[in-house]
Design a protein around this motif. Structure first.
Motif, mmCIF file in Angstrom:
data_model
loop_
_atom_site.group_PDB
_atom_site.id
_atom_site.type_symbol
_atom_site.label_atom_id
_atom_site.label_comp_id
_atom_site.label_asym_id
_atom_site.label_seq_id
_atom_site.Cartn_x
_atom_site.Cartn_y
_atom_site.Cartn_z
ATOM 1 N N ASN A 76 91.432 7.088 74.163
ATOM 2 C CA ASN A 76 90.208 6.721 73.423
ATOM 3 C C ASN A 76 88.990 6.535 74.320
ATOM 4 O O ASN A 76 88.023 5.878 73.932
ATOM 5 C CB ASN A 76 90.430 5.458 72.580
ATOM 6 C CG ASN A 76 91.518 5.631 71.560
ATOM 7 O OD1 ASN A 76 91.747 6.735 71.076
ATOM 8 N ND2 ASN A 76 92.197 4.562 71.226
ATOM 9 N N ILE A 77 89.010 7.105 75.511
ATOM 10 C CA ILE A 77 87.909 6.953 76.475
ATOM 11 C C ILE A 77 87.228 8.296 76.708
ATOM 12 O O ILE A 77 87.880 9.308 76.968
ATOM 13 C CB ILE A 77 88.413 6.390 77.818
ATOM 14 C CG1 ILE A 77 89.031 5.003 77.592
ATOM 15 C CG2 ILE A 77 87.279 6.322 78.839
ATOM 16 C CD1 ILE A 77 89.739 4.453 78.805
ATOM 17 N N ALA A 78 85.900 8.278 76.613
ATOM 18 C CA ALA A 78 85.096 9.468 76.903
ATOM 19 C C ALA A 78 84.140 9.150 78.049
ATOM 20 O O ALA A 78 83.651 8.025 78.170
ATOM 21 C CB ALA A 78 84.313 9.900 75.676
ATOM 22 N N LEU A 79 83.890 10.148 78.871
ATOM 23 C CA LEU A 79 82.871 10.054 79.913
ATOM 24 C C LEU A 79 81.616 10.712 79.368
ATOM 25 O O LEU A 79 81.653 11.888 78.986
ATOM 26 C CB LEU A 79 83.312 10.771 81.189
ATOM 27 C CG LEU A 79 82.238 10.905 82.278
ATOM 28 C CD1 LEU A 79 81.828 9.542 82.809
ATOM 29 C CD2 LEU A 79 82.734 11.796 83.401
ATOM 30 N N ILE A 80 80.533 9.967 79.304
ATOM 31 C CA ILE A 80 79.256 10.501 78.833
ATOM 32 C C ILE A 80 78.438 10.918 80.048
ATOM 33 O O ILE A 80 78.182 10.118 80.952
ATOM 34 C CB ILE A 80 78.496 9.460 77.984
ATOM 35 C CG1 ILE A 80 79.346 9.018 76.788
ATOM 36 C CG2 ILE A 80 77.145 10.007 77.555
ATOM 37 C CD1 ILE A 80 79.796 10.141 75.873
ATOM 38 N N SER A 96 89.854 9.386 69.580
ATOM 39 C CA SER A 96 91.278 9.731 69.512
ATOM 40 C C SER A 96 91.519 11.084 68.852
ATOM 41 O O SER A 96 92.585 11.670 69.000
ATOM 42 C CB SER A 96 92.059 8.644 68.772
ATOM 43 O OG SER A 96 91.677 8.598 67.410
ATOM 44 N N ARG A 97 90.535 11.614 68.130
ATOM 45 C CA ARG A 97 90.679 12.924 67.471
ATOM 46 C C ARG A 97 90.625 14.087 68.460
ATOM 47 O O ARG A 97 90.923 15.218 68.106
ATOM 48 C CB ARG A 97 89.569 13.109 66.425
ATOM 49 C CG ARG A 97 88.163 13.180 67.042
ATOM 50 C CD ARG A 97 87.057 13.143 66.026
ATOM 51 N NE ARG A 97 86.934 11.771 65.543
ATOM 52 C CZ ARG A 97 86.380 11.421 64.401
ATOM 53 N NH1 ARG A 97 85.844 12.312 63.630
ATOM 54 N NH2 ARG A 97 86.331 10.169 64.043
ATOM 55 N N PHE A 98 90.226 13.818 69.696
ATOM 56 C CA PHE A 98 90.074 14.876 70.696
ATOM 57 C C PHE A 98 91.302 14.967 71.593
ATOM 58 O O PHE A 98 92.084 14.036 71.699
ATOM 59 C CB PHE A 98 88.822 14.624 71.543
ATOM 60 C CG PHE A 98 87.565 14.488 70.732
ATOM 61 C CD1 PHE A 98 87.158 15.502 69.877
ATOM 62 C CD2 PHE A 98 86.794 13.345 70.798
ATOM 63 C CE1 PHE A 98 86.001 15.383 69.108
ATOM 64 C CE2 PHE A 98 85.636 13.212 70.043
ATOM 65 C CZ PHE A 98 85.248 14.231 69.202
ATOM 66 N N GLN A 99 91.441 16.114 72.259
ATOM 67 C CA GLN A 99 92.508 16.337 73.236
ATOM 68 C C GLN A 99 91.982 15.994 74.626
ATOM 69 O O GLN A 99 90.793 16.190 74.912
ATOM 70 C CB GLN A 99 92.961 17.803 73.207
ATOM 71 C CG GLN A 99 93.524 18.253 71.873
ATOM 72 C CD GLN A 99 94.810 17.536 71.535
ATOM 73 O OE1 GLN A 99 95.696 17.414 72.381
ATOM 74 N NE2 GLN A 99 94.922 17.055 70.309
ATOM 75 N N ASP A 104 76.010 16.998 62.871
ATOM 76 C CA ASP A 104 75.731 15.705 62.241
ATOM 77 C C ASP A 104 75.231 14.670 63.247
ATOM 78 O O ASP A 104 75.222 13.477 62.970
ATOM 79 C CB ASP A 104 76.974 15.189 61.523
ATOM 80 C CG ASP A 104 78.169 15.022 62.454
ATOM 81 O OD1 ASP A 104 78.073 15.388 63.654
ATOM 82 O OD2 ASP A 104 79.220 14.537 61.986
ATOM 83 N N SER A 105 74.829 15.120 64.432
ATOM 84 C CA SER A 105 74.333 14.284 65.530
ATOM 85 C C SER A 105 75.414 13.412 66.153
ATOM 86 O O SER A 105 75.121 12.490 66.901
ATOM 87 C CB SER A 105 73.153 13.402 65.086
ATOM 88 O OG SER A 105 72.091 14.197 64.624
ATOM 89 N N MET A 106 76.670 13.706 65.845
ATOM 90 C CA MET A 106 77.802 12.981 66.421
ATOM 91 C C MET A 106 78.507 13.880 67.431
ATOM 92 O O MET A 106 78.402 15.114 67.363
ATOM 93 C CB MET A 106 78.781 12.567 65.312
ATOM 94 C CG MET A 106 78.189 11.618 64.278
ATOM 95 S SD MET A 106 77.740 10.011 64.952
ATOM 96 C CE MET A 106 79.342 9.254 65.132
ATOM 97 N N PRO A 107 79.265 13.289 68.356
ATOM 98 C CA PRO A 107 80.019 14.107 69.311
ATOM 99 C C PRO A 107 81.078 14.949 68.608
ATOM 100 O O PRO A 107 81.695 14.511 67.633
ATOM 101 C CB PRO A 107 80.696 13.063 70.209
ATOM 102 C CG PRO A 107 79.904 11.817 70.035
ATOM 103 C CD PRO A 107 79.388 11.853 68.629
ATOM 104 N N THR A 108 81.277 16.156 69.098
ATOM 105 C CA THR A 108 82.306 17.059 68.596
ATOM 106 C C THR A 108 82.898 17.820 69.771
ATOM 107 O O THR A 108 82.255 17.950 70.814
ATOM 108 C CB THR A 108 81.735 18.047 67.556
ATOM 109 O OG1 THR A 108 82.796 18.860 67.057
ATOM 110 C CG2 THR A 108 80.651 18.929 68.137
#
Length: 130
Positions: A118-122, A82-85, A95-99
């Protein structure tokens, strides 16, 4: 539409994105949503400021512990995103996390895209040395 398929530009696609998930063991405890690489046959956090092999991600952890499920392709829903646009590209972070911050040093590793709600496509791409 028939049989669960639709056609876009002559290419058949399913109504929903398919997911590719594999189970891996890890020497250390892995956090959910950590970007994952393979090291000596086990899962380990990807590292953007190490070697090419350290940065070579295979997916994102969708469970935590020493036996994890790794989403290699497909969608994931989590409040973390949710922090992303909407339409932000996602990258391997320090930190090995998505950004969504484009790396300026180390390896550039695009791991996917934020779709919204809140959905991301990996969809992991190979590392590029900056």
């Amino acid at each position: 539409m028939s049989g669960g398929y639709s056609s876009v530009n002559g290419i058949k696609k399913t109504e929903s994105v398919q997911r590719v998930v594999s189970k891996y063991k890890s020497e250390a405890l892995m956090s959910a949503l950590c970007v994952v690489r393979i090291y000596d046959g086990d899962a380990a956090p990807s590292i953007m400021n190490g070697s090419y092999d350290d940065a070579k991600a295979i997916g994102i952890a969708i469970s935590s512990g020493k036996s994890i499920d790794v989403l290699m392709f497909g969608t994931i829903e989590d409040n973390f995103f949710s922090r992303f646009q909407v339409n932000d590209f996602l990258y391997l972070g320090p930190d090995s996390m998505p950004t969504n911050v484009v790396p300026s040093s180390g390896y550039f590793v695009r791991i996917g895209k934020y779709l919204g709600n809140n959905i991301a496509l990996i969809q992991v791409e190979p590392p590029i040395l900056l």
